[in-house]
Design an enzyme around this catalytic site. Sequence first.
Site, PDB file in Angstrom:
ATOM      1  N   CYS A 603      -4.394  -6.679  14.102  1.00 22.32           N
ATOM      2  CA  CYS A 603      -4.728  -6.866  12.695  1.00 22.32           C
ATOM      3  C   CYS A 603      -3.575  -7.520  11.946  1.00 22.32           C
ATOM      4  O   CYS A 603      -2.407  -7.423  12.348  1.00 22.32           O
ATOM      5  CB  CYS A 603      -5.068  -5.509  12.078  1.00 22.32           C
ATOM      6  SG  CYS A 603      -5.692  -5.601  10.386  1.00 22.32           S
ATOM      7  N   ASP A 605      -2.468  -6.498   9.232  1.00 20.51           N
ATOM      8  CA  ASP A 605      -1.840  -5.463   8.417  1.00 20.51           C
ATOM      9  C   ASP A 605      -0.314  -5.511   8.565  1.00 20.51           C
ATOM     10  O   ASP A 605       0.217  -5.581   9.672  1.00 20.51           O
ATOM     11  CB  ASP A 605      -2.356  -4.087   8.854  1.00 20.51           C
ATOM     12  CG  ASP A 605      -1.997  -2.992   7.867  1.00 20.51           C
ATOM     13  OD1 ASP A 605      -0.802  -2.654   7.780  1.00 20.51           O
ATOM     14  OD2 ASP A 605      -2.906  -2.470   7.199  1.00 20.51           O
ATOM     15  N   ARG A 607       1.872  -3.310   8.283  1.00 20.93           N
ATOM     16  CA  ARG A 607       2.520  -2.142   8.888  1.00 20.93           C
ATOM     17  C   ARG A 607       2.502  -2.178  10.408  1.00 20.93           C
ATOM     18  O   ARG A 607       3.182  -1.385  11.059  1.00 20.93           O
ATOM     19  CB  ARG A 607       1.834  -0.864   8.397  1.00 20.93           C
ATOM     20  CG  ARG A 607       1.897  -0.666   6.899  1.00 20.93           C
ATOM     21  CD  ARG A 607       0.898   0.390   6.448  1.00 20.93           C
ATOM     22  NE  ARG A 607      -0.477  -0.015   6.705  1.00 20.93           N
ATOM     23  CZ  ARG A 607      -1.543   0.719   6.423  1.00 20.93           C
ATOM     24  NH1 ARG A 607      -1.376   1.913   5.868  1.00 20.93           N
ATOM     25  NH2 ARG A 607      -2.758   0.289   6.680  1.00 20.93           N
ATOM     26  N   HIS A 664      -5.760  -0.168  14.390  1.00 16.63           N
ATOM     27  CA  HIS A 664      -4.783   0.751  13.793  1.00 16.63           C
ATOM     28  C   HIS A 664      -5.471   1.643  12.778  1.00 16.63           C
ATOM     29  O   HIS A 664      -6.595   1.360  12.313  1.00 16.63           O
ATOM     30  CB  HIS A 664      -3.633  -0.025  13.140  1.00 16.63           C
ATOM     31  CG  HIS A 664      -4.059  -0.813  11.927  1.00 16.63           C
ATOM     32  ND1 HIS A 664      -3.943  -0.322  10.650  1.00 16.63           N
ATOM     33  CD2 HIS A 664      -4.617  -2.048  11.812  1.00 16.63           C
ATOM     34  CE1 HIS A 664      -4.405  -1.223   9.799  1.00 16.63           C
ATOM     35  NE2 HIS A 664      -4.815  -2.288  10.474  1.00 16.63           N
ATOM     36  N   CYS A 667      -7.279   1.033   8.522  1.00 17.21           N
ATOM     37  CA  CYS A 667      -7.519  -0.410   8.468  1.00 17.21           C
ATOM     38  C   CYS A 667      -8.382  -0.750   7.254  1.00 17.21           C
ATOM     39  O   CYS A 667      -9.493  -0.225   7.091  1.00 17.21           O
ATOM     40  CB  CYS A 667      -8.211  -0.860   9.754  1.00 17.21           C
ATOM     41  SG  CYS A 667      -8.533  -2.639   9.813  1.00 17.21           S
TER      42      CYS A 667
END
Length: 796
Positions: A603, A605, A607, A664, A667
């Site tokens: 992803c 993302d 993090r 993760h 999400c």
Amino acid sequence: MSACVPARTPDSAHTPRANNPHAPPPGKRFRIAGADLSASVAVFLIALPLSLGIALATGAPLQAGLVAAAVGGILAGALGGSPLQVSGPAAGLTVVTADLIHRYGWRTTCAITVLAGLAQLGLGCLHVARTALAVSPAVVHGMLTGIGVTIAVAQLHIVLGGTPQSSVLDNLRALPAQLADLHLAALTISLLTLAILLLWPRIPGRAGRFTRVMPAALISVAAATAVSALAGLRVDEVDLPSWRSHALVGLPEGPALGLVAAVLTITLVCSVQSLLGAVAVDKVIAGQAELHPGVRRSDLDRELLGQGAANIVSGALGGLPVAGVAVRSMANIRAGAVSRNSTMLHGVWVVVAALLLVPVLELIPLAALAALVMVVGIQMVSLNHIRTITRHREIVVYAVTSLGVVFLGVLEGVALGVAVAVGVSLHRLARTRITHCEDDGVHHVRVRGQLTFLAVPRLSKALHQVPHGADVIVELDGSFMDHAAYESLQCWQDAHTAHGGSVEVTGRAGTRISVPAGGSGPGSRELVGASHSCCRPWAPWRNHHCDRPQEERQEGQEGRRPSGHQLASGISAFQRNTAPHVRGELARLAREGQQPAQLFLTCADSRVVTSMITSSGPGDLFVVRNVGNLVPLPGAESGDDSVGAAIEYAVDVLKVRSITVCGHSGCGAMQALLNTPPGGAQTPLKRWLRHGLPSLERMSAQERAWARLAGRAPADAVEQLCLTNVVQQLEHLRAHESVARRLAEGDLELHGMYFHVGEAQSYLLTEGSGAEPLPDEVFDQVAPTAQAEVERTPSA
């Protein structure tokens, strides 16, 4: 039907079940599952002969074994913190109890059991249960081995038709005379019992599967009893006096110091055996594919309280000491128990048998019980444990503990084993070998062992043998370095570098340890690197804001916009601190081109930092990131060729050997799939998220098994969808022609991965129920595996 995991209601925190995870569900307090009923019968059939045999081996009244089995099952089962662990009289307590009965008599031994139970209650209230797990496994297994040898040697005399002596040495001395004076009837019954015990579990084929429903212990004793009765053999049999004459607890009599030592011994052995048994039960049930909601991880402090209460009641009623028993616990799990009801019911069956089956029990030959207990004693000597202990170089601790228990006693043997274990640990800490040699103009300083202040003089001597300006490799083959050794090595490194030399510090596998001094400290092996940065390359991520000035950090904490120079500051920090260390590696990659072994699709993302969670560096991964780690199907409506192009390039051009799809927790794309109503304007984000709709349909399909984390269900619907989405995208990958071709050729693997951001925990998705833990060298903390339905995918 919703595929969501029910959300927790605000009032659920105040329910009795929320405060007590082992409590039965509301409305089902008096319901007993069929699986618990059948499991309780299976455990009862094992516990009944063993309880009588252990009582016989200790020299206690035979009824004492039945009392302990009943109290352990009912009370420890109801109050303990390990729902599936079965408690009762344990073979590991046989030697201790027999010695106490010989010294103080039966009524005082019961009083010692009550006092030991009170001590266990105190330890449970102090929350020190996990402290018992700090005992070296070599000491624990050595103690069990010593007890097993003592039991086997003593019961051998009864098997041969004689009477055991009070110590191992006396039993060994009396053995030749006993062999010369065999009691053929007792020996025949014993040999028949031993033969059935050994052969019953080994019956092959369909007949074996059918016969193994009945435990070997029960069948062997029943067969021996039947043969003895039908043949009219003259052998000693079980003698159960009337319960009216059963001896209860009395006031302790004897020297105070001896009584205190006896209480400590019973407390130690009962507690350690029960706690280690609870941990073993946790490991077994954690590997099961399906976990019943009533089964939770053991609460060790509560388990200690339950065992203490059971010992108080058992001792007061004239029973043997109680502890968790591994054999019966494993039988309980294998029989399909789903709650503590099975443990408690087995205690009820023992009570029923003790009251109603006395005439039948009194037909059992003592030789059959002795043979049964002798086999249990021999099985306590585990060759697998010996191999493991030898591999960890703790065989000396094991041997000393075993011999100490056999010849001195349990408490003395354990104390001796603990002392030797501490001595071995100190020896390993202090014993460090430091060598210096030269090979092709490069000087090698090798350190084998822990680097503490005790080794600093020898380290300095070896380092100062290296001439100025030379190239040096310092190899550290250990897991610990204290502050004195660190400073000594760091100061020498700075001085040697200042004189034109070069220093490279490596670990045991030759991997470079390149960490800045600013990020190190006592106990650290992180030496090489820039001196003004707290971030390091080639290692797990530490602090991504390390080079931000103090005022920027304060602004970020107060919610104001951080400085616009953060990007420039980060680039500057890379050029100053990291680039000198990676320049050589990047130059090699520039010359040779990229040759990654894996395609990593995850992803976008912020993090999820791929290099951090996979401990990878430049050239290791070919990374594709998008919102929701989605893999559009070839030719799909509103498709995006960028992902397909990356897959084709990685598979056909770069020849990667594996593809990993990594989801993760938390999400945002999955949250949007769940919460966004259909219809409305088709924004670019909505058009992209249409590739996640098959994952949503898969989660809602009743005929498909849900993906789940090992040991627990997903926390909520979002986590369930995140897991399911990984499984679905793996199926989308197989639809790509290049991937399907390489899979058919057998030189490409697909892997699913899930990263829990809040817990910093990684999971690998595997097929079916076969969840394998990730090895220690992959993660600093052993990461569990997730279980998922990954059809036709090679398991990770």
